[in-house]
Motif scaffolding. Structure first.
Motif, PDB file in Angstrom:
ATOM      1  N   VAL A   1       0.838  -1.203   0.000  1.00 51.16           N
ATOM      2  CA  VAL A   1       0.000   0.000   0.000  1.00 51.16           C
ATOM      3  C   VAL A   1       0.874   1.254   0.000  1.00 51.16           C
ATOM      4  N   VAL A   2       1.899   1.243   0.844  1.00 51.73           N
ATOM      5  CA  VAL A   2       2.796   2.404   0.932  1.00 51.73           C
ATOM      6  C   VAL A   2       3.522   2.619  -0.394  1.00 51.73           C
ATOM      7  N   ALA A   3       4.096   1.538  -0.953  1.00 52.27           N
ATOM      8  CA  ALA A   3       4.838   1.648  -2.214  1.00 52.27           C
ATOM      9  C   ALA A   3       3.934   2.099  -3.351  1.00 52.27           C
ATOM     10  N   THR A   4       2.716   1.563  -3.398  1.00 53.16           N
ATOM     11  CA  THR A   4       1.768   1.942  -4.446  1.00 53.16           C
ATOM     12  C   THR A   4       1.423   3.426  -4.361  1.00 53.16           C
ATOM     13  N   ALA A   5       1.213   3.906  -3.153  1.00 47.43           N
ATOM     14  CA  ALA A   5       0.903   5.327  -2.960  1.00 47.43           C
ATOM     15  C   ALA A   5       2.045   6.204  -3.476  1.00 47.43           C
ATOM     16  N   PHE A   6       3.274   5.781  -3.253  1.00 49.61           N
ATOM     17  CA  PHE A   6       4.430   6.548  -3.722  1.00 49.61           C
ATOM     18  C   PHE A   6       4.507   6.549  -5.247  1.00 49.61           C
ATOM     19  N   VAL A   7       4.244   5.397  -5.867  1.00 51.22           N
ATOM     20  CA  VAL A   7       4.296   5.307  -7.337  1.00 51.22           C
ATOM     21  C   VAL A   7       3.187   6.162  -7.962  1.00 51.22           C
ATOM     22  N   ILE A   8       1.996   6.116  -7.373  1.00 52.50           N
ATOM     23  CA  ILE A   8       0.896   6.957  -7.861  1.00 52.50           C
ATOM     24  C   ILE A   8       1.286   8.430  -7.787  1.00 52.50           C
ATOM     25  N   TYR A   9       1.963   8.791  -6.704  1.00 52.67           N
ATOM     26  CA  TYR A   9       2.422  10.179  -6.581  1.00 52.67           C
ATOM     27  C   TYR A   9       3.389  10.521  -7.711  1.00 52.67           C
ATOM     28  N   ALA A  10       4.290   9.586  -8.041  1.00 55.64           N
ATOM     29  CA  ALA A  10       5.253   9.829  -9.123  1.00 55.64           C
ATOM     30  C   ALA A  10       4.529  10.118 -10.436  1.00 55.64           C
ATOM     31  N   PHE A  11       3.475   9.356 -10.734  1.00 56.90           N
ATOM     32  CA  PHE A  11       2.708   9.589 -11.957  1.00 56.90           C
ATOM     33  C   PHE A  11       1.944  10.916 -11.886  1.00 56.90           C
ATOM     34  N   SER A  12       1.495  11.272 -10.682  1.00 56.70           N
ATOM     35  CA  SER A  12       0.713  12.506 -10.537  1.00 56.70           C
ATOM     36  C   SER A  12       1.546  13.757 -10.785  1.00 56.70           C
ATOM     37  N   THR A  13       2.867  13.622 -10.712  1.00 53.76           N
ATOM     38  CA  THR A  13       3.739  14.777 -10.956  1.00 53.76           C
ATOM     39  C   THR A  13       3.932  15.047 -12.439  1.00 53.76           C
ATOM     40  N   GLY A  14       3.404  14.152 -13.274  1.00 57.15           N
ATOM     41  CA  GLY A  14       3.512  14.351 -14.719  1.00 57.15           C
ATOM     42  C   GLY A  14       4.720  13.698 -15.355  1.00 57.15           C
ATOM     43  N   LEU A  15       5.486  12.927 -14.605  1.00 54.71           N
ATOM     44  CA  LEU A  15       6.646  12.242 -15.168  1.00 54.71           C
ATOM     45  C   LEU A  15       6.191  11.184 -16.163  1.00 54.71           C
ATOM     46  N   PRO A  16       6.866  11.042 -17.312  1.00 59.13           N
ATOM     47  CA  PRO A  16       6.469  10.032 -18.310  1.00 59.13           C
ATOM     48  C   PRO A  16       6.773   8.616 -17.822  1.00 59.13           C
ATOM     49  N   LEU A  17       6.013   7.666 -18.328  1.00 56.11           N
ATOM     50  CA  LEU A  17       6.168   6.263 -17.942  1.00 56.11           C
ATOM     51  C   LEU A  17       7.589   5.770 -18.163  1.00 56.11           C
ATOM     52  N   ARG A  18       8.174   6.113 -19.298  1.00 61.19           N
ATOM     53  CA  ARG A  18       9.523   5.639 -19.629  1.00 61.19           C
ATOM     54  C   ARG A  18      10.536   6.059 -18.568  1.00 61.19           C
ATOM     55  N   ARG A  19      10.444   7.305 -18.132  1.00 63.40           N
ATOM     56  CA  ARG A  19      11.408   7.792 -17.139  1.00 63.40           C
ATOM     57  C   ARG A  19      11.188   7.118 -15.788  1.00 63.40           C
ATOM     58  N   ILE A  20       9.919   6.931 -15.412  1.00 61.79           N
ATOM     59  CA  ILE A  20       9.625   6.283 -14.125  1.00 61.79           C
ATOM     60  C   ILE A  20      10.163   4.859 -14.110  1.00 61.79           C
TER      61      ILE A  20
ATOM     62  N   ILE B   1      10.183   2.749  -3.047  1.00 60.64           N
ATOM     63  CA  ILE B   1       9.835   3.935  -2.252  1.00 60.64           C
ATOM     64  C   ILE B   1      10.980   4.941  -2.266  1.00 60.64           C
ATOM     65  N   ALA B   2      12.197   4.435  -2.041  1.00 63.47           N
ATOM     66  CA  ALA B   2      13.365   5.317  -2.047  1.00 63.47           C
ATOM     67  C   ALA B   2      13.560   5.940  -3.425  1.00 63.47           C
ATOM     68  N   GLY B   3      13.291   5.157  -4.475  1.00 65.42           N
ATOM     69  CA  GLY B   3      13.447   5.664  -5.836  1.00 65.42           C
ATOM     70  C   GLY B   3      12.491   6.803  -6.143  1.00 65.42           C
ATOM     71  N   VAL B   4      11.245   6.667  -5.701  1.00 66.87           N
ATOM     72  CA  VAL B   4      10.260   7.729  -5.928  1.00 66.87           C
ATOM     73  C   VAL B   4      10.659   8.989  -5.167  1.00 66.87           C
ATOM     74  N   VAL B   5      11.100   8.819  -3.939  1.00 67.67           N
ATOM     75  CA  VAL B   5      11.531   9.970  -3.133  1.00 67.67           C
ATOM     76  C   VAL B   5      12.670  10.702  -3.825  1.00 67.67           C
ATOM     77  N   SER B   6      13.625   9.933  -4.355  1.00 64.13           N
ATOM     78  CA  SER B   6      14.781  10.522  -5.032  1.00 64.13           C
ATOM     79  C   SER B   6      14.385  11.178  -6.351  1.00 64.13           C
ATOM     80  N   MET B   7      13.497  10.531  -7.103  1.00 61.63           N
ATOM     81  CA  MET B   7      13.123  10.982  -8.438  1.00 61.63           C
ATOM     82  C   MET B   7      12.233  12.223  -8.418  1.00 61.63           C
ATOM     83  N   THR B   8      11.371  12.324  -7.434  1.00 60.26           N
ATOM     84  CA  THR B   8      10.370  13.395  -7.410  1.00 60.26           C
ATOM     85  C   THR B   8      10.690  14.532  -6.455  1.00 60.26           C
TER      86      THR B   8
END
Length: 651
Positions: free
Chosen positions: A164-183, A436-443
């Motif tokens: 649940v925690v990891a999914t929430a972080f990934v959803i946040y990454a998509f919500s920032t407008g980052l393209p799928l390829r980069r994520i 989770i760490a990747g999303v934090v770093s990326m966004t």
């Protein structure tokens, strides 16, 4: 060796109470510990699965000692094998283990597809590195498959919360407008995502220490710890509860699992506590609180200590040194509470003629040699990998001196099998924590967390600490210790380090403490629920009792947050002595206030004063120390005087 009579008495007591309570330990493990919920194999399939686990363990040893592969290749090979083994051994949900030698078709597909995704990275490593962010459609699909299958593997071995925690972080990454390829590129193909630091540490240090732990347990050291605790504290008032505290601290640091240690050690200690007279919910709570605390007990501290050393950029020896005093205070708090409870209930200990003599146990002290060798080699500058391997060889050697636990060829392979299997849940959780760490770093989400907490807290450290504590407890519920710590270190520790200028080790230790107490904090208190199942007690009452007993874990982090002397940071010997004495007095006073007994029963108002005195003694200010210690001394004097007058009146 200790007396046969003592051994028989303790074993008979355990067996009798297990039968009375209907405590099916295997069922308890499967209910509260997903690692125990595995498929059942017989005949040739069992041999094949066993060989897979043994081969995996041996390959990890080879990879760490002899291979010269690049870090990404090592980590992908590791995760690919982990995924294949998870879908071979673990069913899709709890309870689906009744069919023997059965693996459904979809698990074959998931296991092969998931592992192939990581092996694809290994085979095409140079080409993918050259493409960098320009990866093609095939690489994107492979990355998506790898991440999704890893998510399902993690769900099977650790449960829903971390997903649940990891999914929430990934959803946040998509919500920032980052393209799928980069994520996908950042999460799957770089060392800031799935194959990031958590998997790097897991595939090197953690896997070897889990294998070491499996060999160490095979020597019979857990039973040695329990019998030593019996010899030291068994005969005192409420002895079995004190035995539980001591033995669980020692066993828990090796096992690294709150639930697993609660069940294994608790199968011996909980029936003994109930027989002595402790209420069932209190007996289960003592074991759960002590077993959970085993993960903060140096020198092993479960597996998270290795990650902490990596996250903080310091030597492992530095982490275990700084963890000594907080661990001492934690277990002192539990020990004092069970002592006061025993005195309040007028409980007796175990008859001395039923206990092993320490002089007999001293003959088996050689069982501690692997731990001594491990700590010595790490402090002396050897790599953690080589230290773990050498300590494992020492564990095999010391087993030869005891015919009951002598390492046979079959025992050797069984330890490798257990080590390989024990790695799976930690590895899957580390992979998800890497997301989770990747999303934090990326966004840049970490900076948003920091800004949010700092804006609420202002310059008030206590508010920031309390908000961080709440985050840690919520995010840590139902999450294994290792993954739990990674989440805390990634999301919460930077708040204290960057936002409040807290020392990096103190901040990481703070979030680590509050992450592990989630195992005994309602409503998701898995260790407490496991203890209640063995004790035949109400789960929620057991959880609340465990939270009360572990009150030190809620206080100690605040001590070293304000006074780093407790962690030997920027301090002098005199300051260390002062903080230890005042903190111990504070824990003594709080423990008495929580239980309602010191040298005699405490009135409600005195209990409140005791707790207040304890908190004041713990606060690093000299003024609060003086007030707290003085008031505490006055209460002690009044208690002793009342006891003396009572004795004269009786005479």
């Amino acid at each position: 060796m200790f007396k046969k009579k003592a051994e028989d008495s303790l074993e008979n007591t355990t067996a009798m109470h297990a039968e009375e309570n209907g405590a099916d330990l295997e069922a308890v493990m499967k209910k509260y510990d997903r690692e125990a919920n595995t498929r059942h194999f017989e005949g040739m399939p069992k041999v094949i699965v066993r060989c897979m686990l043994i081969g995996f363990a041996l390959f990890m040893i080879y990879m760490n000692l002899f291979s010269t592969w690049g870090e990404q290749i090592r980590r992908c090979l590791f995760l690919g094998m982990v995924i294949l083994l998870v879908f071979t051994i673990y069913p899709r949900r709890k309870g689906v283990t009744h069919k023997t030698n059965f693996i459904p078709w979809y698990d074959w597909i998931l296991g092969i597809a998931g592992s192939a995704s990581f092996f694809y990275y290994v085979v095409n490593f140079n080409e993918i590195i050259q493409k960098a962010t320009r990866i093609g459609q095939v690489e994107v699909v492979v990355g998506i498959i790898g991440i999704l299958v890893l998510t399902e593997a993690c769900r099977r071995v650790t449960g829903i919360p971390i997903i649940v925690v990891a999914t929430a972080f990934v959803i946040y990454a998509f919500s920032t407008g980052l393209p799928l390829r980069r994520i996908i590129y950042n999460l799957f193909y770089t060392t800031t995502g799935v194959i990031g630091v958590p998997i790097g540490v897991c595939s090197t240090f953690i896997v070897l220490f889990i294998i070491f732990g499996a060999f160490l347990e095979a020597t019979g050291i857990s039973n040695f710890f329990i019998q030593c605790a019996n010899s030291v504290a068994g005969a005192s008032s409420g002895g079995p509860a004190k035995v539980a505290v001591i033995s669980s601290a020692l066993c828990g640091m090796v096992s690294g699992s709150s639930v697993g240690n609660t069940v294994t050690t608790g199968s011996v200690t909980i029936p003994m506590m109930k027989k002595t007279g402790y209420p069932a919910e209190f007996a289960g709570a003592v074991e759960a609180a002590a077993s959970t605390g085993g993960q903060i007990m140096p020198p092993i501290m479960g597996a998270a200590a290795f990650l902490m050393a990596e996250m903080c950029g310091v030597e492992y020896a530095s982490i275990i040194q700084k963890a000594i005093l907080p661990a001492f205070l934690y277990f002192s708090g539990i020990f004092l509470m069970v002592h006061f409870k025993a005195k309040k209930l007028k409980l007796m200990g175990i008859p001395k003629d039923e206990l092993p003599k320490f002089s007999h146990l001293f003959k088996n002290i050689y069982l501690l040699l692997p731990l001594v060798v491990l700590v010595y080699m790490i402090i002396d500058g050897y790599t953690m990998s080589r230290s773990a391997i050498f300590a494992t060889l020492v564990a095999i050697a010391v087993s030869m001196f005891n015919k009951e636990n002598r390492m046979t060829v079959d025992g050797f392979f069984t330890a490798l099998e257990n080590g390989g299997k024990g790695t799976l849940s930690v590895a899957a959780a580390c992979g998800m924590a890497g997301i989770i760490a990747g999303v934090v770093s990326m966004t840049g989400l970490g900076q948003i967390f920091i800004s949010g907490i700092v804006s609420i807290a202002g310059n008030n450290l206590i508010i920031a600490l309390m908000l961080t504590m709440v985050c840690c407890i919520i995010l840590g519920m139902g999450v294994p210790t290792t993954a739990n710590y990674i989440i805390m270190a990634t999301t919460c520790a930077p708040i204290l380090i960057t936002g409040m200028n807290m020392d990096i080790i103190a901040a990481n230790m703070f979030v680590f403490y509050f992450g592990i107490v989630a195992d005994i904090t309602p409503p998701v208190a898995l260790a407490a629920y496991a203890g209640s199942a063995i004790a035949g007690a109400n789960p929620m009452k057991t959880a609340f009792n465990a939270t009360m007993l572990a009150i030190a874990a809620f206080i100690i982090p605040y001590i070293f947050a304000y006074n780093e002397a407790l962690l030997f940071i920027n301090t002098t010997p005199l300051q260390v002595i002062q903080v230890v004495i005042t903190s111990f007095i504070g824990m003594f006073s709080i423990s008495a206030g929580m239980i309602g007994y010191m040298f005699r029963d405490l009135k409600p108002i005195v209990r409140i004063i005791c707790i207040a005195c304890g908190l004041m003694s713990i606060h690093p200010s000299m003024a609060t120390d003086v007030i707290g210690v003085t008031a505490f001394a006055a209460i002690v004097a009044c208690q002793l005087l009342a006891n003396r007058k009572g004795a004269k009146a009786v005479a």
